[in-house]
Design a protein around this motif. Structure first.
Motif, PDB file in Angstrom:
ATOM      1  N   GLN A 184       0.849  -1.192   0.000  1.00 16.73           N
ATOM      2  CA  GLN A 184       0.000   0.000   0.000  1.00 16.73           C
ATOM      3  C   GLN A 184       0.888   1.247   0.000  1.00 16.73           C
ATOM      4  O   GLN A 184       1.912   1.294   0.685  1.00 16.73           O
ATOM      5  N   VAL A 185       0.475   2.228  -0.793  1.00 16.17           N
ATOM      6  CA  VAL A 185       1.216   3.496  -0.879  1.00 16.17           C
ATOM      7  C   VAL A 185       0.264   4.618  -0.499  1.00 16.17           C
ATOM      8  O   VAL A 185      -0.852   4.716  -1.005  1.00 16.17           O
ATOM      9  N   ARG A 186       0.715   5.477   0.405  1.00 19.65           N
ATOM     10  CA  ARG A 186      -0.065   6.642   0.790  1.00 19.65           C
ATOM     11  C   ARG A 186       0.460   7.846   0.029  1.00 19.65           C
ATOM     12  O   ARG A 186       1.677   8.058  -0.055  1.00 19.65           O
ATOM     13  N   LEU A 187      -0.481   8.645  -0.532  1.00 19.01           N
ATOM     14  CA  LEU A 187      -0.111   9.786  -1.356  1.00 19.01           C
ATOM     15  C   LEU A 187      -0.741  11.058  -0.809  1.00 19.01           C
ATOM     16  O   LEU A 187      -1.928  11.062  -0.448  1.00 19.01           O
ATOM     17  N   VAL A 188       0.036  12.127  -0.790  1.00 22.55           N
ATOM     18  CA  VAL A 188      -0.463  13.419  -0.335  1.00 22.55           C
ATOM     19  C   VAL A 188      -0.070  14.477  -1.351  1.00 22.55           C
ATOM     20  O   VAL A 188       1.131  14.718  -1.584  1.00 22.55           O
ATOM     21  N   GLU A 189      -1.082  15.120  -1.955  1.00 27.37           N
ATOM     22  CA  GLU A 189      -0.839  16.185  -2.916  1.00 27.37           C
ATOM     23  C   GLU A 189      -0.790  17.540  -2.206  1.00 27.37           C
ATOM     24  O   GLU A 189      -1.422  17.729  -1.159  1.00 27.37           O
ATOM     25  N   SER A 190      -0.074  18.466  -2.824  1.00 28.04           N
ATOM     26  CA  SER A 190      -0.028  19.843  -2.336  1.00 28.04           C
ATOM     27  C   SER A 190       0.338  20.754  -3.489  1.00 28.04           C
ATOM     28  O   SER A 190       0.764  20.294  -4.552  1.00 28.04           O
TER      29      SER A 190
END
Length: 115
Positions: free
Chosen positions: A1-7
């Protein structure tokens, strides 16, 4: 599982620029491709660009020549440099990654191009 956070989203005038970031954590070594999509209300999610495991990049025709996708492996982060922005680029921009077990998505960041 990969967690992604955009900004990096925000409000910009037509012709302006923004740089989006997508930071990944988790099973980073399983990533085969990094993708940017965008979503506007009432429309299908639209693929924007991607960068695959060997660094090759691909762009949708609507953004080619204006957007540039890149990746910093040392920071586990993907970027989307957006130049010459147009009102029709207004959308929620989402990053995703493809692994052998499926696709993981971030929550998205809003980009609004308006005067």
């Amino acid at each position: 599982q990969v967690r992604l956070v955009e900004s990096g989203g925000g409000l910009v005038q037509p012709g302006g620029s923004l740089k989006l970031s997508c930071a990944a954590s988790g099973s980073i070594n399983d990533i085969n491709a990094w993708n940017w999509y965008r979503q506007t209300p009432g429309k299908q999610r639209e693929w924007v660009a991607n960068i695959i495991y060997d660094g090759t990049t691909y762009y949708a025709g609507s953004v080619k020549g204006r957007f540039r996708i890149s990746r910093d492996n040392s920071k586990n982060t993907m970027y989307l440099q957006m130049n010459s922005l147009k009102p029709e680029d207004t959308a929620v921009y989402l990053c995703s990654v493809d692994t052998d077990t499926g696709r993981n998505w971030g929550q998205g960041t809003q980009v609004t191009v308006s005067s």
